[in-house]
Design a protein around this motif. Structure first.
Motif, PDB file in Angstrom:
ATOM      1  N   VAL A   9       0.871  -1.178   0.000  1.00  0.00           N
ATOM      2  CA  VAL A   9       0.000   0.000   0.000  1.00  0.00           C
ATOM      3  C   VAL A   9       0.906   1.225   0.000  1.00  0.00           C
ATOM      4  N   GLY A  10       0.822   2.025  -1.081  1.00  0.00           N
ATOM      5  CA  GLY A  10       1.661   3.207  -1.214  1.00  0.00           C
ATOM      6  C   GLY A  10       2.649   3.053  -2.360  1.00  0.00           C
ATOM      7  N   GLY A  11       2.391   3.792  -3.416  1.00  0.00           N
ATOM      8  CA  GLY A  11       3.280   3.768  -4.581  1.00  0.00           C
ATOM      9  C   GLY A  11       4.104   5.040  -4.625  1.00  0.00           C
ATOM     10  N   GLY A  12       4.727   5.390  -3.486  1.00  0.00           N
ATOM     11  CA  GLY A  12       5.675   6.512  -3.439  1.00  0.00           C
ATOM     12  C   GLY A  12       7.075   5.966  -3.734  1.00  0.00           C
ATOM     13  N   ILE A  13       8.086   6.761  -3.408  1.00  0.00           N
ATOM     14  CA  ILE A  13       9.473   6.364  -3.711  1.00  0.00           C
ATOM     15  C   ILE A  13       9.789   5.006  -3.074  1.00  0.00           C
ATOM     16  N   VAL A  14       9.354   4.812  -1.825  1.00  0.00           N
ATOM     17  CA  VAL A  14       9.774   3.614  -1.089  1.00  0.00           C
ATOM     18  C   VAL A  14       9.011   2.363  -1.536  1.00  0.00           C
ATOM     19  N   GLY A  15       7.685   2.462  -1.641  1.00  0.00           N
ATOM     20  CA  GLY A  15       6.894   1.293  -2.068  1.00  0.00           C
ATOM     21  C   GLY A  15       7.322   0.809  -3.443  1.00  0.00           C
ATOM     22  N   LEU A  16       7.562   1.754  -4.350  1.00  0.00           N
ATOM     23  CA  LEU A  16       7.974   1.374  -5.710  1.00  0.00           C
ATOM     24  C   LEU A  16       9.392   0.805  -5.726  1.00  0.00           C
ATOM     25  N   ALA A  47       8.953  22.024  -6.364  1.00  0.00           N
ATOM     26  CA  ALA A  47       9.876  22.254  -5.247  1.00  0.00           C
ATOM     27  C   ALA A  47      10.057  21.036  -4.351  1.00  0.00           C
ATOM     28  N   ARG A  48       9.280  19.960  -4.502  1.00  0.00           N
ATOM     29  CA  ARG A  48       9.484  18.777  -3.657  1.00  0.00           C
ATOM     30  C   ARG A  48      10.590  17.929  -4.287  1.00  0.00           C
ATOM     31  N   VAL A  49      11.772  18.054  -3.734  1.00  0.00           N
ATOM     32  CA  VAL A  49      12.921  17.330  -4.268  1.00  0.00           C
ATOM     33  C   VAL A  49      13.567  16.526  -3.151  1.00  0.00           C
ATOM     34  N   SER A  50      14.378  15.535  -3.522  1.00  0.00           N
ATOM     35  CA  SER A  50      15.165  14.789  -2.539  1.00  0.00           C
ATOM     36  C   SER A  50      16.595  14.674  -3.045  1.00  0.00           C
ATOM     37  N   ALA A  51      17.524  14.706  -2.089  1.00  0.00           N
ATOM     38  CA  ALA A  51      18.925  14.436  -2.423  1.00  0.00           C
ATOM     39  C   ALA A  51      19.118  12.934  -2.253  1.00  0.00           C
ATOM     40  N   ILE A  52      19.285  12.228  -3.355  1.00  0.00           N
ATOM     41  CA  ILE A  52      19.413  10.759  -3.291  1.00  0.00           C
ATOM     42  C   ILE A  52      20.893  10.396  -3.288  1.00  0.00           C
ATOM     43  N   THR A 130      -4.890   1.568  -8.902  1.00  0.00           N
ATOM     44  CA  THR A 130      -5.230   2.892  -8.371  1.00  0.00           C
ATOM     45  C   THR A 130      -6.551   2.773  -7.609  1.00  0.00           C
ATOM     46  N   ALA A 131      -6.463   2.803  -6.288  1.00  0.00           N
ATOM     47  CA  ALA A 131      -7.665   2.683  -5.443  1.00  0.00           C
ATOM     48  C   ALA A 131      -7.288   3.019  -4.009  1.00  0.00           C
ATOM     49  N   GLY A 132      -8.269   3.437  -3.254  1.00  0.00           N
ATOM     50  CA  GLY A 132      -8.074   3.589  -1.810  1.00  0.00           C
ATOM     51  C   GLY A 132      -8.479   2.280  -1.139  1.00  0.00           C
ATOM     52  N   SER A 166       0.420   6.574   7.936  1.00  0.00           N
ATOM     53  CA  SER A 166       0.096   5.236   7.445  1.00  0.00           C
ATOM     54  C   SER A 166      -1.221   4.632   7.972  1.00  0.00           C
ATOM     55  N   PHE A 167      -2.099   4.340   7.011  1.00  0.00           N
ATOM     56  CA  PHE A 167      -3.365   3.656   7.317  1.00  0.00           C
ATOM     57  C   PHE A 167      -3.065   2.213   7.726  1.00  0.00           C
ATOM     58  N   VAL A 168      -2.110   1.598   7.042  1.00  0.00           N
ATOM     59  CA  VAL A 168      -1.760   0.196   7.343  1.00  0.00           C
ATOM     60  C   VAL A 168      -1.241   0.088   8.779  1.00  0.00           C
ATOM     61  N   THR A 184       9.216  24.201  11.130  1.00  0.00           N
ATOM     62  CA  THR A 184       8.406  24.057   9.916  1.00  0.00           C
ATOM     63  C   THR A 184       9.349  24.294   8.745  1.00  0.00           C
ATOM     64  N   ALA A 185       9.311  23.396   7.748  1.00  0.00           N
ATOM     65  CA  ALA A 185      10.201  23.555   6.588  1.00  0.00           C
ATOM     66  C   ALA A 185       9.458  24.307   5.486  1.00  0.00           C
ATOM     67  N   ILE A 186      10.082  25.390   5.027  1.00  0.00           N
ATOM     68  CA  ILE A 186       9.528  26.114   3.878  1.00  0.00           C
ATOM     69  C   ILE A 186      10.296  25.641   2.646  1.00  0.00           C
ATOM     70  N   PRO A 268       5.099  21.245   8.487  1.00  0.00           N
ATOM     71  CA  PRO A 268       5.486  21.070   9.897  1.00  0.00           C
ATOM     72  C   PRO A 268       6.274  19.771  10.036  1.00  0.00           C
ATOM     73  N   LEU A 269       7.340  19.787  10.826  1.00  0.00           N
ATOM     74  CA  LEU A 269       8.219  18.611  10.907  1.00  0.00           C
ATOM     75  C   LEU A 269       8.015  17.843  12.209  1.00  0.00           C
ATOM     76  N   THR A 270       7.775  16.553  12.080  1.00  0.00           N
ATOM     77  CA  THR A 270       7.542  15.684  13.239  1.00  0.00           C
ATOM     78  C   THR A 270       8.433  14.462  13.128  1.00  0.00           C
ATOM     79  N   VAL A 285       7.581   0.002   5.871  1.00  0.00           N
ATOM     80  CA  VAL A 285       8.815   0.554   5.277  1.00  0.00           C
ATOM     81  C   VAL A 285       8.665   2.068   5.125  1.00  0.00           C
ATOM     82  N   GLY A 286       9.802   2.767   5.059  1.00  0.00           N
ATOM     83  CA  GLY A 286       9.817   4.197   4.731  1.00  0.00           C
ATOM     84  C   GLY A 286       9.134   5.051   5.783  1.00  0.00           C
ATOM     85  N   ASP A 287       8.496   6.140   5.315  1.00  0.00           N
ATOM     86  CA  ASP A 287       7.885   7.094   6.250  1.00  0.00           C
ATOM     87  C   ASP A 287       6.793   6.456   7.095  1.00  0.00           C
TER      88      ASP A 287
HETATM   89  C1  LIG Z   1      10.760  19.403   3.344  1.00  0.00           C
HETATM   90  C2  LIG Z   1      11.271  18.012   3.172  1.00  0.00           C
HETATM   91  C3  LIG Z   1      12.458  17.795   2.479  1.00  0.00           C
HETATM   92  C4  LIG Z   1      12.979  16.492   2.325  1.00  0.00           C
HETATM   93  N1  LIG Z   1      14.166  16.302   1.669  1.00  0.00           N
HETATM   94  C5  LIG Z   1      14.689  15.053   1.577  1.00  0.00           C
HETATM   95  C6  LIG Z   1      15.956  14.811   0.938  1.00  0.00           C
HETATM   96  O1  LIG Z   1      16.634  15.710   0.444  1.00  0.00           O
HETATM   97  N2  LIG Z   1      16.427  13.524   0.877  1.00  0.00           N
HETATM   98  C7  LIG Z   1      15.721  12.498   1.423  1.00  0.00           C
HETATM   99  O2  LIG Z   1      16.213  11.349   1.374  1.00  0.00           O
HETATM  100  N3  LIG Z   1      14.515  12.682   2.012  1.00  0.00           N
HETATM  101  C8  LIG Z   1      13.983  13.929   2.107  1.00  0.00           C
HETATM  102  N4  LIG Z   1      12.774  14.114   2.707  1.00  0.00           N
HETATM  103  C9  LIG Z   1      12.010  12.961   3.195  1.00  0.00           C
HETATM  104  C10 LIG Z   1      11.272  12.277   2.031  1.00  0.00           C
HETATM  105  O3  LIG Z   1      10.500  13.216   1.314  1.00  0.00           O
HETATM  106  C11 LIG Z   1      10.368  11.163   2.568  1.00  0.00           C
HETATM  107  O4  LIG Z   1      11.088  10.397   3.511  1.00  0.00           O
HETATM  108  C12 LIG Z   1       9.938  10.226   1.427  1.00  0.00           C
HETATM  109  O5  LIG Z   1       9.290  10.933   0.408  1.00  0.00           O
HETATM  110  C13 LIG Z   1       8.994   9.141   1.982  1.00  0.00           C
HETATM  111  O6  LIG Z   1       8.621   8.279   0.940  1.00  0.00           O
HETATM  112  P1  LIG Z   1       7.514   7.166   1.184  1.00  0.00           P
HETATM  113  O7  LIG Z   1       7.387   6.458  -0.134  1.00  0.00           O
HETATM  114  O8  LIG Z   1       7.844   6.370   2.402  1.00  0.00           O
HETATM  115  O9  LIG Z   1       6.184   7.936   1.546  1.00  0.00           O
HETATM  116  P2  LIG Z   1       5.324   8.955   0.671  1.00  0.00           P
HETATM  117  O10 LIG Z   1       6.172   9.729  -0.264  1.00  0.00           O
HETATM  118  O11 LIG Z   1       4.492   9.739   1.640  1.00  0.00           O
HETATM  119  O12 LIG Z   1       4.389   7.997  -0.206  1.00  0.00           O
HETATM  120  C14 LIG Z   1       3.255   7.367   0.350  1.00  0.00           C
HETATM  121  C15 LIG Z   1       2.324   6.943  -0.778  1.00  0.00           C
HETATM  122  O13 LIG Z   1       1.223   6.240  -0.194  1.00  0.00           O
HETATM  123  C16 LIG Z   1       0.002   6.669  -0.772  1.00  0.00           C
HETATM  124  N5  LIG Z   1      -1.049   6.442   0.241  1.00  0.00           N
HETATM  125  C17 LIG Z   1      -1.140   7.024   1.478  1.00  0.00           C
HETATM  126  N6  LIG Z   1      -2.227   6.537   2.130  1.00  0.00           N
HETATM  127  C18 LIG Z   1      -2.821   5.644   1.303  1.00  0.00           C
HETATM  128  C19 LIG Z   1      -3.984   4.835   1.413  1.00  0.00           C
HETATM  129  N7  LIG Z   1      -4.738   4.813   2.522  1.00  0.00           N
HETATM  130  N8  LIG Z   1      -4.324   4.033   0.366  1.00  0.00           N
HETATM  131  C20 LIG Z   1      -3.567   4.029  -0.781  1.00  0.00           C
HETATM  132  N9  LIG Z   1      -2.449   4.782  -0.929  1.00  0.00           N
HETATM  133  C21 LIG Z   1      -2.076   5.593   0.094  1.00  0.00           C
HETATM  134  C22 LIG Z   1       0.238   8.135  -1.117  1.00  0.00           C
HETATM  135  O14 LIG Z   1      -0.620   8.541  -2.170  1.00  0.00           O
HETATM  136  C23 LIG Z   1       1.719   8.118  -1.542  1.00  0.00           C
HETATM  137  O15 LIG Z   1       1.857   7.890  -2.919  1.00  0.00           O
HETATM  138  C24 LIG Z   1      12.255  15.406   2.881  1.00  0.00           C
HETATM  139  C25 LIG Z   1      11.043  15.619   3.560  1.00  0.00           C
HETATM  140  C26 LIG Z   1      10.568  16.909   3.724  1.00  0.00           C
HETATM  141  C27 LIG Z   1       9.273  17.135   4.497  1.00  0.00           C
END
Ligand SMILES: Cc1cc2nc3c(=O)[nH]c(=O)nc-3n(C[C@H](O)[C@H](O)[C@H](O)COP(=O)(O)OP(=O)(O)OC[C@H]3O[C@@H](n4cnc5c(N)ncnc54)[C@H](O)[C@@H]3O)c2cc1C
Length: 390
Positions: A9-16, A47-52, A130-132, A166-168, A184-186, A268-270, A285-287
């Motif tokens: 569940v979650g097709g962000g950077i980590v799930g993929l 502006a949402r970038v990551s340093a990989i 693609t579904a919730g 995370s819902f899971v 808070t990160a701008i 806001p950062l937590t 995994v991941g966030d």
């Molecule tokens: C300001 C800022 C700057 C950052 N800069 C960096 C950096 O330079 N380098 C770095 O390594 N990290 C950085 N990070 C951290 C990084 O952005 C996150 O750690 C990373 O994006 C997390 O990826 P993820 O795939 O775990 O989660 P997410 O990116 O949050 O992906 C979660 C996915 O799950 C999906 N989802 C959520 N709930 C459900 C549900 N109920 N059902 C179905 N799908 C769902 C969402 O649509 C999303 O696609 C930064 C963070 C912030 C806030």
């Protein structure tokens, strides 16, 4: 009802990344995200970038993700300059000192997600859904997911890669510890008078760090400016000219005058940390498992390393004919990645404590610390090596 071995569940950077790392396994995988993973990029960089870091770049190359990355939305950085605005502390890192041609890549998050989505779409063992999720029903041998498109999916292992809220994690009742960083990160993209020359810069100010991350265009940087919530609100309330004036001053005009290229956004950062990362049939995994301060740009990197470690563990279990859903088989993953996340959280806390505020003793320590580290090659190389994920 369809059955898969693993539902992510979650097709962000980590799930993929997890699905990409399982490309050579026998395991059937569904990735479920409420939004389509692949999204056409806007004309102008977001502006949402990551340093990989290097370690994760190598993995992305190995899994054939790299060729899908839109090259004009990623930029290698070759050096770093970190300084303390309030003391004499100053440090420079360069990839030459490490015998490498780059320290890492600044990439737009969506560009990386797109590249990963294209790579996993080509895998015969993966389907993107693609579904919730309406409901999760956990049984002893399988978990059923009721999707909001009325489909039902069953899986042996449910992976929570669904981000900070995370819902899971909540459905599985996995407890978390959290702490407000009181920052808070701008974020925004900015244009600078002087070219960035592919140097990532970070200024520690008494009220929080300011990062200037070099983007593909020579005079464009992405900023992450972490401030106390009150200061961040005041900065967000300023008009563009006044904001840019404050930003130029905070950066010591290191790249000349700065102007905005995009809207500003505030996060806001937590700190969050799951006290338990797995149980029978579920793993995080991941966030979903941890969120950390972005001051060292390590959140996504840490999450990608979770994904690689979990993929390795699941591939070995599957090859040995073992049950991938049993907690006792997921424990070594949980143990090793929890240790890494805890170390990173402690390091971020240490940095934040040391660089926050005007305390004269702290100023002296950071001034001496940064300058001494700059001159001590062995310690400096160890730092860079860590930042590169090596
Ligand atoms: C300001 C800022 C700057 C950052 N800069 C960096 C950096 O330079 N380098 C770095 O390594 N990290 C950085 N990070 C951290 C990084 O952005 C996150 O750690 C990373 O994006 C997390 O990826 P993820 O795939 O775990 O989660 P997410 O990116 O949050 O992906 C979660 C996915 O799950 C999906 N989802 C959520 N709930 C459900 C549900 N109920 N059902 C179905 N799908 C769902 C969402 O649509 C999303 O696609 C930064 C963070 C912030 C806030």
């Amino acid at each position: 009802m369809q059955h898969v071995d693993i539902a992510i569940v979650g097709g962000g950077i980590v799930g993929l990344t997890l699905a990409a790392a399982l490309k050579d396994s026998e395991l059937n995988i569904a990735i479920i995200d409420k939004s389509p993973c692949y999204q056409v990029l806007a004309d102008r960089p977001t502006a949402r970038v990551s340093a990989i870091n290097q370690a994760n770049i190598k993995a992305l190359q190995q899994f054939d993700v790299w060729p899908h990355l839109q090259q004009d939305r990623a930029n290698s950085y070759t050096a770093m300059h970190v300084w303390d605005k309030d003391s004499f502390g100053d440090i420079h890192f360069s990839c030459d000192e490490m015998g490498s041609d780059t320290l890492g890549v600044i990439v737009e998050n969506q560009a990386l997600v797109n590249a990963l989505a294209q790579a996993v779409e080509a895998q015969s063992n993966v389907q993107l859904v693609t579904a919730g999720i309406d409901r999760v029903l956990a049984g002893p041998n399988q978990t059923m997911l009721m999707l909001d498109n009325d489909d039902v999916l069953s899986c042996r292992l449910l992976v929570g890669a669904d981000g900070a809220n995370s819902f899971v994690r909540k459905q599985a009742g996995l407890p978390i510890t959290f702490k407000d960083y009181e920052h808070t990160a701008i974020v925004a993209n900015v244009k600078t008078d002087e070219p960035h020359n592919n140097v990532a810069r970070q200024a520690f100010t008494p009220t929080g760090p300011l990062a200037l991350l070099p983007m593909a265009e020579p005079n464009v940087c992405s900023i992450v400016w972490s401030q106390t919530p009150e200061q961040a609100s005041s900065l967000m309330a300023l008009d563009d000219d006044a904001f840019c004036h404050a930003l130029t001053a905070a950066s010591n005009s290191v790249l000349g005058t700065i102007s905005l290229k995009t809207e500003r956004a505030a996060f806001p950062l937590t700190m969050r940390y799951a006290r338990q990362w797995a149980k029978d049939g579920v793993v995080l995994v991941g966030d979903a498992a941890h969120t950390i301060h972005p001051l060292a740009g390590q959140g996504a990197n840490l999450g990608m390393q979770d994904a690689l470690a979990l993929a390795e563990s699941l591939s070995s279990l599957s090859a040995a004919g073992k049950d991938i859903g049993l907690y006792k088989h997921l424990r070594s993953y949980e143990r090793s990645r929890k240790t890494e996340a805890t170390k990173m959280i402690a390091a971020m806390d240490g940095f934040k404590f040391l660089f926050d505020g005007n305390d004269p003793l702290k100023k002296l320590v950071r001034g001496i610390g940064l300058s001494a580290t700059d001159k001590l090659t062995t310690i400096k190389n160890a730092f860079v090596s860590h930042a590169m994920g090596l």
